[in-house]
Every structure is written in C-alpha cells, then in structure tokens.
Design an enzyme around this catalytic site. Structure first.
Site, PDB file in Angstrom:
ATOM      1  CG  HIS A 121      -2.012   0.820   1.140  1.00 38.43           C
ATOM      2  ND1 HIS A 121      -1.534   1.953   2.107  1.00 38.43           N
ATOM      3  CD2 HIS A 121      -3.801   0.718   1.009  1.00 38.43           C
ATOM      4  CE1 HIS A 121      -2.797   2.817   1.815  1.00 38.43           C
ATOM      5  NE2 HIS A 121      -4.050   1.788   1.535  1.00 38.43           N
ATOM      6  CG  ASP A 199       0.490  -2.497   6.315  1.00 40.15           C
ATOM      7  OD1 ASP A 199      -0.752  -2.656   7.232  1.00 40.15           O
ATOM      8  OD2 ASP A 199       0.556  -1.835   5.160  1.00 40.15           O
ATOM      9  CD  GLN A 202      -6.696  -4.765   3.810  1.00 37.93           C
ATOM     10  OE1 GLN A 202      -7.935  -5.447   4.606  1.00 37.93           O
ATOM     11  NE2 GLN A 202      -6.743  -3.448   3.605  1.00 37.93           N
ATOM     12  CE  LYS A 225      -7.504  -0.925   6.495  1.00 34.08           C
ATOM     13  NZ  LYS A 225      -8.086  -0.149   5.005  1.00 34.08           N
ATOM     14  CB  CYS A 363      -3.611   3.645  -2.075  1.00 28.48           C
ATOM     15  SG  CYS A 363      -4.858   4.388  -1.468  1.00 28.48           S
TER      16      CYS A 363
HETATM   17  N1  PMP Z   1      -1.586  -0.451   4.245  1.00 36.00           N
HETATM   18  C1  PMP Z   1      -2.713  -1.506   4.176  1.00 36.00           C
HETATM   19  C2  PMP Z   1      -2.178  -2.582   3.536  1.00 36.00           C
HETATM   20  C3  PMP Z   1      -3.919  -0.892   3.398  1.00 36.00           C
HETATM   21  O1  PMP Z   1      -4.881  -1.835   3.327  1.00 36.00           O
HETATM   22  C4  PMP Z   1      -4.471   0.493   4.502  1.00 36.00           C
HETATM   23  C5  PMP Z   1      -5.698   0.806   4.377  1.00 36.00           C
HETATM   24  N2  PMP Z   1      -6.052   0.031   3.423  1.00 36.00           N
HETATM   25  C6  PMP Z   1      -3.328   1.066   4.636  1.00 36.00           C
HETATM   26  C7  PMP Z   1      -2.009   0.435   5.273  1.00 36.00           C
HETATM   27  C8  PMP Z   1      -3.646   1.894   5.583  1.00 36.00           C
HETATM   28  O2  PMP Z   1      -4.586   2.149   6.351  1.00 36.00           O
HETATM   29  P1  PMP Z   1      -5.254   3.555   6.812  1.00 36.00           P
HETATM   30  O3  PMP Z   1      -5.518   4.452   6.418  1.00 36.00           O
HETATM   31  O4  PMP Z   1      -5.999   3.054   8.042  1.00 36.00           O
HETATM   32  O5  PMP Z   1      -3.938   4.448   7.742  1.00 36.00           O
END
Ligand code: PMP
Length: 405
Positions: A121, A199, A202, A225, A363
C-alpha cells in the site's frame, strides 16, 4: 457454531437500503462496518466518563484513564505482546509506519537499504522513500510474480547484499488478497541483521495475530478495519526497539521533565503518545476487539475463507473475467476486471443495485503498473457477509457486462 443471522443482527447498517436496494457491503478492506456494541460504547463514553486522561486526580479522569489502559491490555492480549507498554495507540496503520520510518532516520546512512515489496500500500512505500531521501539510503523492492506472490529467492538475494536495515512488508495485500509468508521473511531478515515491520492493516480484522510467535519488531494495524472507530490504530513495537527510537512528536504527556535547557522523555508507551489522544476511540477499539474475540478469530477466518472460495467460483463463471491476484494463500479479497470494460463503470452500475465495491488502484499503483491495468474492481468480504450477497454481486456484474459490453 457460527450463527450468521445473529451476527448480521449486530450490525444496524446492514438493514439499510442503498439506491432502493438492500445494502450489500463488499468494501471491507477499506473499512469495516461497526456492531451495535461499538456504536453504543462511543455514546456511553461521552454520556458517562468523558474527561482527559493521565492528568486529573478527579474521578472521571481516573475512570477514563482506566478504561483507556484496560483497552491497551485487551490489545496486548489480543496480539500476544509481551508487555502492555509495547502497544502504542495511533491514528491508524499510516501513523504507525510513519512513526517507525521517522525514528529510523538516525540509524541509516548512504549505502544502507530499506526493503519493501512490490505489493505494498502507498502507506508502506512513501514513508520509506521519504526516509531514503533524508538519509541517502536505497529502497530495495521484493518483486512478485504473475499470481501476485512474492519471489522469495529474489528477497534472499537482496538481503544477501548485506545492506538492509529494515524490511517493511504487508501481512495481507489489500489489492490482491495475497497472504505473505511473513514468518519466513522475519526469520531471514533477522538472520541478516535487519529489523522487520509488518503492515497488518488487512490481517488484523481476519487473522489471529501473535507478534511474539512471529517475532515481528513492529506490527501496525488500523482499528477502523477491525470493527473499531475511525482514527484508531495500533503500533506494536518490541520494547528494545521502542526504547531505542526517538519520540515521533513532542508535546504534552510524552515528557518526564521540561525546562528550556533540557527536556527528558517519559517512559513507554507515553514517549510516543504526545497530546490528548483519541480517547474514546482507543477505549472503544478494545470493545471492538472483545466483540471479535466473542465470535472467535479462528471462526472468522474459516467462514471468510468459505466466502472467498464461493465468490471465486461464482465469479469465474462470468465470461471474460480476469482475476488480479491468484496466490495460493489468499484472504477474502477478490480483485477482477472484465475484458474491455473500465472497472469504474462496473462499480458505478453495481452501486445502483445497492452493492458497494471498490474500484481503482486501491492505493497500490505499483501493483497496477505490474499488471499493466488502470485498476480493478475489488470485492472484499467480512464475516457478516453471505453467499446470497455474493450471488447478488455476480448477477449485478453480469448485468453491468450486458449493459457495457
Ligand atoms: N496498509 C494496507 C495494506 C492497507 O490496506 C491500508 C488501508 N487501505 C493501509 C495500510 C492504511 O491504513 P490507514 O488508512 O487506516 O492508515
């Protein structure tokens, strides 16, 4: 026993109609819906104990502080951290990663490297690129294959260069659904003297996480999430690393003593929690985790896997469908395209039928560049979804195909 109807009854939003149709919510990878206990806990906090924490002798402040710290312990237990002070409240995964990337500035010099993977991401790319810009270190990228699986021999070769100081990879890819072999990556990285940040944005909503069994140095995830409020998250860090890292932000709460000559910092976790935090969010994240554990993370994982298998099979009956992300180990995320049709158009048409899917690059622009596509349609399932909802998605996608094809 997994009682899907009872679970669905916990989520008031699932009774909503969207565009005149019952809501089918398949955008869980972006954010999850919230059960009534979480919604009530937010209102309860403000109705009964709202006060600033860690500062007042008065009763309400103590009650709010206790609830906040109870939640920290709930999270500690949930991810099996050795100490509660290794659990930092953040505003989300992005905040956690930036905190670590910022702190690593002092550990890097030109010639060193930071390693990410091809399926990160943007939150787990850009902070590291900024770190590289600040320090002159290089960014190494673990490549992936056509199924969206990391190429591990290439990872081994990059590590063997002996330059890597930290490896940052996702546990589960948000755009491909790939579950990465993070234990392998952590063990190899450690053997090469590199730290590892996972990270877990997910993974936290879907898997049992054991940071000690993984031996992760850092593990970041988002509360929103995982049935918790928006603006909440967790950064787990091993005590030894958190002691070594400098504070991320200066301000109230994070100090021991302040004078104009010299300021000393508070101990863990407060060193990293400057200012008034998202108090109700932190408390209610604990409520959300209790709720998930009440169902059972193992049961959630099994049920969601059934949805993945069912959804993959049903969608594959659609002519011309191309799945993006076909790893052997996958979470309940299905990304796809229909030949000759822009993903946005499919998303817009199924939305008219009450079905929420995500379209675009999610993203993860480098993932789209890898597959040479502008984006995908992504359906991501949670434990409150059903096979009937998947049938509705398949029918809606077929209809969209007829209209656009
Ligand atoms: N890493 C991953 C794999 C994600 O899916 C996301 C959210 N789509 C993020 C980071 C960022 O999370 P947040 O916007 O809640 O900070």
């Amino acid at each position: 026993m997994f009682d899907i109807q009872a679970i669905r009854a916990d989520f008031p939003i699932l009774n909503e109609k969207v565009n005149g149709k019952p809501l089918v919510y398949f955008d869980n990878a972006a954010t999850s819906q919230k059960p009534q206990v979480v919604i009530d806990a937010i209102s309860n906090y403000y109705s009964t104990i709202n006060a600033n924490i860690h500062r007042g002798v008065h009763t309400l402040s103590q009650l709010a502080t206790d609830a906040y710290e109870v939640s920290r312990h709930t999270i500690q237990k949930h991810i099996n951290a050795a100490h509660a002070h290794e659990v930092l409240f953040t505003s989300g995964t992005t905040h956690g990663i930036n905190l670590v990337a910022s702190g690593f500035t002092q550990f890097l010099k030109p010639g060193n490297a930071v390693m990410v993977s091809a399926m990160e991401h943007h939150s787990n790319i850009v902070p590291w690129q900024m770190l590289c810009e600040r320090t002159g270190a290089d960014l190494q990228v673990i490549p992936m294959d056509e199924n969206g699986e990391l190429i591990l021999p290439a990872f081994d070769s990059l590590l063997a260069e002996g330059r890597t100081k930290i490896v940052a990879v996702n546990h589960i890819s948000n755009s491909l659904g790939t579950m990465n072999p993070v234990k392998y990556i952590i063990d190899k990285a450690h053997a090469a003297g590199a730290a590892v940040l996972i990270d877990g944005a997910q993974a936290a909503p879907h898997l049992t996480i054991d940071v000690q069994a993984l031996d992760a140095d850092f593990y970041a995830f988002s509360g929103h999430k995982a049935c918790g409020p928006t603006g909440t998250g967790v950064l787990y860090g091993k005590e030894a690393w958190l002691e070594k890292l400098p504070p991320y932000q200066g301000g109230g709460e994070m100090i021991k003593e302040v004078s104009f000559e010299k300021t000393t910092y508070a101990g863990l976790p407060h060193k990293f929690e400057a200012g008034t935090p998202h108090i109700e969010g932190g408390i209610v994240l604990g409520t959300a985790i209790d709720y998930l554990n009440g169902i059972g993370m193992d049961k959630i994982a099994v049920y969601e896997h059934q949805l993945l298998v069912y959804g993959t099979q049903k969608l594959s009956e659609i002519e011309g469908i191309q799945f993006v992300g076909t790893a052997k180990e996958k979470a309940s995320v299905i990304s796809f395209n229909l030949q000759g049709i822009h993903p946005y158009d499919i998303g817009a048409i199924v939305d008219k039928m009450g079905i929420a899917v995500r379209t675009g690059h999610h993203c993860t622009q480098p993932v789209m560049q890898h597959f040479n596509i502008p984006g995908t349609v992504r359906a991501s399932f949670a434990f409150y979804n059903t096979t009937e909802e998947i049938d509705a998605l398949v029918a809606a996608v077929k209809k969209a195909q007829m209209m656009l094809g």
